[in-house]
Scaffold this motif. Structure first.
Motif, PDB file in Angstrom:
ATOM      1  N   LEU A  39      -8.929  -5.799  -5.126  1.00  0.00           N
ATOM      2  CA  LEU A  39      -7.479  -5.987  -5.119  1.00  0.00           C
ATOM      3  C   LEU A  39      -6.786  -5.410  -3.884  1.00  0.00           C
ATOM      4  O   LEU A  39      -5.891  -6.046  -3.335  1.00  0.00           O
ATOM      5  CB  LEU A  39      -6.857  -5.428  -6.410  1.00  0.00           C
ATOM      6  CG  LEU A  39      -7.132  -6.285  -7.654  1.00  0.00           C
ATOM      7  CD1 LEU A  39      -6.594  -5.598  -8.901  1.00  0.00           C
ATOM      8  CD2 LEU A  39      -6.502  -7.659  -7.502  1.00  0.00           C
ATOM      9  N   PRO A  40      -7.173  -4.217  -3.413  1.00  0.00           N
ATOM     10  CA  PRO A  40      -6.483  -3.683  -2.231  1.00  0.00           C
ATOM     11  C   PRO A  40      -6.587  -4.583  -0.999  1.00  0.00           C
ATOM     12  O   PRO A  40      -5.747  -4.513  -0.104  1.00  0.00           O
ATOM     13  CB  PRO A  40      -7.197  -2.338  -1.991  1.00  0.00           C
ATOM     14  CG  PRO A  40      -7.759  -1.971  -3.317  1.00  0.00           C
ATOM     15  CD  PRO A  40      -8.138  -3.265  -3.974  1.00  0.00           C
ATOM     16  N   SER A  41      -7.640  -5.461  -0.951  1.00  0.00           N
ATOM     17  CA  SER A  41      -7.714  -6.354   0.208  1.00  0.00           C
ATOM     18  C   SER A  41      -6.873  -7.611  -0.017  1.00  0.00           C
ATOM     19  O   SER A  41      -6.619  -8.369   0.915  1.00  0.00           O
ATOM     20  CB  SER A  41      -9.170  -6.731   0.504  1.00  0.00           C
ATOM     21  OG  SER A  41      -9.671  -7.576  -0.508  1.00  0.00           O
ATOM     22  N   LEU A  42      -6.449  -7.855  -1.259  1.00  0.00           N
ATOM     23  CA  LEU A  42      -5.636  -9.042  -1.540  1.00  0.00           C
ATOM     24  C   LEU A  42      -4.145  -8.724  -1.584  1.00  0.00           C
ATOM     25  O   LEU A  42      -3.311  -9.575  -1.329  1.00  0.00           O
ATOM     26  CB  LEU A  42      -6.045  -9.665  -2.882  1.00  0.00           C
ATOM     27  CG  LEU A  42      -7.477 -10.208  -2.990  1.00  0.00           C
ATOM     28  CD1 LEU A  42      -7.792 -10.629  -4.420  1.00  0.00           C
ATOM     29  CD2 LEU A  42      -7.669 -11.384  -2.046  1.00  0.00           C
ATOM     30  N   TYR A  43      -3.799  -7.481  -1.947  1.00  0.00           N
ATOM     31  CA  TYR A  43      -2.396  -7.106  -2.075  1.00  0.00           C
ATOM     32  C   TYR A  43      -2.153  -5.810  -1.318  1.00  0.00           C
ATOM     33  O   TYR A  43      -3.046  -4.981  -1.187  1.00  0.00           O
ATOM     34  CB  TYR A  43      -2.017  -6.897  -3.551  1.00  0.00           C
ATOM     35  CG  TYR A  43      -2.181  -8.151  -4.367  1.00  0.00           C
ATOM     36  CD1 TYR A  43      -1.185  -9.117  -4.370  1.00  0.00           C
ATOM     37  CD2 TYR A  43      -3.341  -8.373  -5.108  1.00  0.00           C
ATOM     38  CE1 TYR A  43      -1.341 -10.288  -5.109  1.00  0.00           C
ATOM     39  CE2 TYR A  43      -3.503  -9.531  -5.843  1.00  0.00           C
ATOM     40  CZ  TYR A  43      -2.494 -10.490  -5.834  1.00  0.00           C
ATOM     41  OH  TYR A  43      -2.651 -11.630  -6.542  1.00  0.00           O
ATOM     42  N   SER A  44      -0.898  -5.650  -0.850  1.00  0.00           N
ATOM     43  CA  SER A  44      -0.616  -4.376  -0.205  1.00  0.00           C
ATOM     44  C   SER A  44       0.412  -3.605  -1.028  1.00  0.00           C
ATOM     45  O   SER A  44       1.251  -4.206  -1.702  1.00  0.00           O
ATOM     46  CB  SER A  44      -0.124  -4.613   1.227  1.00  0.00           C
ATOM     47  OG  SER A  44       0.902  -5.568   1.221  1.00  0.00           O
ATOM     48  N   GLY A  45       0.321  -2.330  -0.979  1.00  0.00           N
ATOM     49  CA  GLY A  45       1.231  -1.476  -1.753  1.00  0.00           C
ATOM     50  C   GLY A  45       0.550  -1.021  -3.024  1.00  0.00           C
ATOM     51  O   GLY A  45       0.052  -1.831  -3.804  1.00  0.00           O
ATOM     52  N   GLU A  46       0.537   0.290  -3.194  1.00  0.00           N
ATOM     53  CA  GLU A  46      -0.226   0.859  -4.311  1.00  0.00           C
ATOM     54  C   GLU A  46       0.279   0.369  -5.667  1.00  0.00           C
ATOM     55  O   GLU A  46      -0.510   0.003  -6.540  1.00  0.00           O
ATOM     56  CB  GLU A  46      -0.144   2.395  -4.247  1.00  0.00           C
ATOM     57  CG  GLU A  46      -1.316   3.081  -4.876  1.00  0.00           C
ATOM     58  CD  GLU A  46      -1.201   4.615  -4.725  1.00  0.00           C
ATOM     59  OE1 GLU A  46      -1.512   5.311  -5.706  1.00  0.00           O
ATOM     60  OE2 GLU A  46      -0.776   5.072  -3.633  1.00  0.00           O
ATOM     61  N   ALA A  47       1.609   0.291  -5.820  1.00  0.00           N
ATOM     62  CA  ALA A  47       2.181  -0.104  -7.112  1.00  0.00           C
ATOM     63  C   ALA A  47       1.781  -1.540  -7.449  1.00  0.00           C
ATOM     64  O   ALA A  47       1.435  -1.849  -8.596  1.00  0.00           O
ATOM     65  CB  ALA A  47       3.707   0.031  -7.053  1.00  0.00           C
ATOM     66  N   ILE A  48       1.835  -2.394  -6.454  1.00  0.00           N
ATOM     67  CA  ILE A  48       1.497  -3.808  -6.664  1.00  0.00           C
ATOM     68  C   ILE A  48       0.020  -3.932  -7.048  1.00  0.00           C
ATOM     69  O   ILE A  48      -0.342  -4.686  -7.960  1.00  0.00           O
ATOM     70  CB  ILE A  48       1.761  -4.623  -5.372  1.00  0.00           C
ATOM     71  CG1 ILE A  48       3.236  -4.530  -4.963  1.00  0.00           C
ATOM     72  CG2 ILE A  48       1.334  -6.069  -5.529  1.00  0.00           C
ATOM     73  CD1 ILE A  48       4.168  -5.346  -5.810  1.00  0.00           C
ATOM     74  N   VAL A  49      -0.826  -3.205  -6.328  1.00  0.00           N
ATOM     75  CA  VAL A  49      -2.254  -3.246  -6.627  1.00  0.00           C
ATOM     76  C   VAL A  49      -2.498  -2.795  -8.070  1.00  0.00           C
ATOM     77  O   VAL A  49      -3.221  -3.440  -8.818  1.00  0.00           O
ATOM     78  CB  VAL A  49      -3.051  -2.378  -5.630  1.00  0.00           C
ATOM     79  CG1 VAL A  49      -4.502  -2.223  -6.073  1.00  0.00           C
ATOM     80  CG2 VAL A  49      -3.000  -2.986  -4.222  1.00  0.00           C
ATOM     81  N   LYS A  50      -1.838  -1.703  -8.466  1.00  0.00           N
ATOM     82  CA  LYS A  50      -2.002  -1.167  -9.841  1.00  0.00           C
ATOM     83  C   LYS A  50      -1.554  -2.188 -10.887  1.00  0.00           C
ATOM     84  O   LYS A  50      -2.229  -2.413 -11.891  1.00  0.00           O
ATOM     85  CB  LYS A  50      -1.158   0.112  -9.994  1.00  0.00           C
ATOM     86  CG  LYS A  50      -1.955   1.377  -9.733  1.00  0.00           C
ATOM     87  CD  LYS A  50      -2.461   1.950 -11.075  1.00  0.00           C
ATOM     88  CE  LYS A  50      -3.705   2.794 -11.066  1.00  0.00           C
ATOM     89  NZ  LYS A  50      -4.927   2.351 -10.481  1.00  0.00           N
TER      90      LYS A  50
END
Ligand SMILES: Cc1ncc(C[n+]2csc(CCOP(=O)(O)OP(=O)(O)O)c2C)c(N)n1
Ligand code: SF4
Ligand code: SF4
Ligand code: SF4
Lengths: 477, 81
Positions: A448-459
């Motif tokens: 997920l961290p490679s598909l989305y940026s921002g910790e909240a969004i990833v969570k």
């Protein structure tokens, strides 16, 4: 030509080995055709300038479609009117080469009219030899944009009438309205003095090409005895008596002395570097082991469909990206058109070990239907034994097929419970992974961290994937 | 041709020539003509009358066929001489 003999120039092949049939020692052109004379002037210049080995001639569609039989250069033959576009890419990828776009007036001024304008306007470092014979030669004498007023052709049997057919198009003058071109000339083959002027213009245009001075074009008034229905000498006289008045000869522009050599970015041809430049790189950098369990469908083709805005297309992107990380070949084909505004959208995803041919999932193994119209539309095409995951939050009917596995998943509802319906696509991806066993939940979460940026969004997306995954595993057990 | 060749002169490949007549019309010395014989492709090829060539190259540049015409100019020195 150098030396004390004028003979077949070295820019030509000795034998035309690519020409089919027995006549490999003579051209296919009609007797007296101007193409032959221009070919000779070009071949002679290539030899004298010592550039035969690094010249690439782009042959058009038209009588000169077979120019590649004759020139002892690199050769490409391209679709009608597209020579300037191909010449652009060839010249940019091979800055050390001399690229010639050879074109007729049907090719350059009709079907390829915009291509030549754009290439000239970009000042590409190419040389265009433009044969204006006022007619379509190859196809048997139809009107060209350059056909003279009153001139009879098979498509203007009473003569070209400007009221219905427009006026002769003056290509050299048109291009001369652009800022970028370096050299623009119009010459003619109607007598020896003018053939010699053409010879000089051909040389100059190629010289500028070698010096990287940008775009040059020589428009050459040329005989087509066959379609003009005249003898060869009569055709030369016809140019003199009828064409010159409409197409005045001369150098319209020569900025060769002023312009600086064109500096183009250095082409990058190394595949690894191209991937890096395009950001394809190594993906997330995580190399994934495929899950131990055997997937339900080893090479699945997938359809995802729903309202525009439901994340249909991005759900497909996520599945394709996951497939890539596991080392599959993948494709993603979106389809929306006018339906983008609230209508339905769908995409096809293929995740395969072999080569992917057709990218459209016409018989999907898995259908994810996010709304009712999509389910009704695509349920019939699901492969027998396939799986239909439908969004039971919004779809109030049950699928009717008995030969497929049906999984009712409240995709919108699960996303809504997480406080954001935008994560429907990740709920769907989680449901897909659980239903097919193709992707492991832990792996998706790691990616997920490679598909989305921002910790909240990833969570948030992590929770969504898990919700979809767990829901389906819950149904199964 | 009898005796040593007189330079310049013009040679026409009787098979490659398509008999269009552009060279004949263009030659300032009028030393080319369309022959009465047919070549194997059914054309009456052009040929050099045998003398009077100026070595101007007009025929060479007027001819659409890559190798139909060869002009040996004044300063041509045959190999082995
Ligand atoms: C896409 C496409 N459209 C149409 C044709 C048919 N076509 C072949 S040659 C030609 C016109 C050629 O005329 P011109 O460019 O003037 O060249 P010439 O034959 O006179 O040298 C056309 C329309 C084609 N081959 N491809
Ligand atoms: S049709 Fe016209 S342009 Fe084509 S080869 Fe014959 S004379 Fe040349
Ligand atoms: S070189 Fe000149 S003079 Fe000699 S045959 Fe050719 S055109 Fe005529
Ligand atoms: S111009 Fe060439 S093809 Fe035409 S007649 Fe003369 S030699 Fe033959």
């Amino acid at each position: 030509m150098k030396g004390a003999v004028l003979r077949k120039p070295g820019g030509f092949n000795d034998i035309y080995k690519h020409k089919p049939g027995a006549d490999k020692d003579r051209t296919h052109y009609c007797p007296g055709c101007g193409h032959g004379i221009l070919h000779k002037l070009i071949a002679e210049a290539l030899e004298d300038l010592e550039i035969t080995d690094r010249t690439i001639v782009i042959s058009p569609v038209g009588c000169s479609v077979f120019a590649y039989y004759y020139f002892n250069t690199g050769n490409l033959q391209v679709p009608h009117g597209r020579a300037p576009a191909v010449a652009t890419s060839v010249s940019r990828a091979n800055p050390g080469s001399v690229v010639i776009s050879y074109q007729g007036d049907g090719d350059l001024a009709a079907i390829g009219g915009n291509h030549i304008l754009q290439a000239a306007n970009r000042g590409e470092n190419i040389t265009v030899f433009f044969v204006n014979n006022a007619i379509y030669g190859m196809t048997g004498g139809q009107m060209a944009p350059t056909t003279l007023e009153g001139m009879k052709t098979t498509t203007t049997p009473y003569g070209r009438n400007p009221a219905t057919d427009g006026y002769p198009m003056k290509v050299a003058e048109m291009l001369n309205s652009l800022y970028a071109p370096t050299f623009i000339a119009r010459t003619s083959l109607h007598d020896i003095a003018n053939i010699r002027k053409t010879r000089a213009a051909v040389r100059k245009a190629l010289q500028y090409n070698m010096e990287k001075k940008g775009f040059s074009i020589v428009e050459v008034l040329s005989m087509c005895p066959s379609n003009w229905k005249l003898g060869a000498v009569e055709s030369q006289n016809w140019i003199r008596d009828h064409m010159l008045e409409v197409y005045p000869l001369g150098t319209l522009r020569d900025r060769g002395a002023e312009v600086a050599p064109r500096v183009r970015p250095r082409p990058e041809l190394d595949p690894a570097r191209v991937r890096e430049t395009l950001g394809l790189g190594e993906g997330s950098g995580v190399k994934l082991e495929r899950p131990k369990e055997t997937p339900v469908y080893p090479n699945p083709s997938v359809r995802i469909a729903g309202f525009g805005g439901q994340g249909v297309l991005s759900a497909g992107v996520v599945l394709a990206n996951l497939g890539l990380e596991y080392g599959y070949n993948v494709s993603w084909l979106p389809s929306y058109g006018p339906e983008m505004r609230g209508g339905t959208a769908n995409c096809s995803v293929k995740i395969q070990d072999g080569t992917i041919g057709d990218t459209e999932a016409t018989k999907p193994h898995v259908l994810i239907a996010l709304n009712r119209p999509s389910m009704e539309k695509f349920e019939p095409i699901v492969a027998s034994g396939g799986t239909l995951i439908y969004n039971s939050t919004l779809i109030d009917v049950t699928p009717s097929r008995k030969d497929i596995r049906v999984l009712a998943v409240p995709i919108t509802g699960l996303a809504d419970e997480l406080g954001n319906t935008k994560v429907q696509s990740m709920v769907a991806a989680g449901a897909f992974a659980a239903a097919t066993g193709l992707f492991a939940l832990d792996d998706i979460i790691r990616l997920l961290p490679s598909l989305y940026s921002g910790e909240a969004i990833v969570k948030l997306n992590e929770k969504a994937v898990k919700a979809g995954f767990d829901f389906v595993r819950g149904i199964k057990s | 041709m009898d005796g040593p060749r007189k330079y310049p002169f013009c040679e026409i490949d009787q098979e490659e020539c398509k008999g269009c007549g552009l060279c004949v019309n263009a030659c300032p010395a009028k030393v080319l003509e369309i022959s009465s014989h047919l070549n194997s492709r059914g054309f009456h090829p052009s040929s050099y009358k045998g003398s009077g060539c100026l070595g101007c190259g007009t025929c060479f540049y007027s001819c659409p066929e890559p190798g139909a015409i060869t002009v040996y100019l004044k300063d041509y020195v045959p190999e082995g001489v």
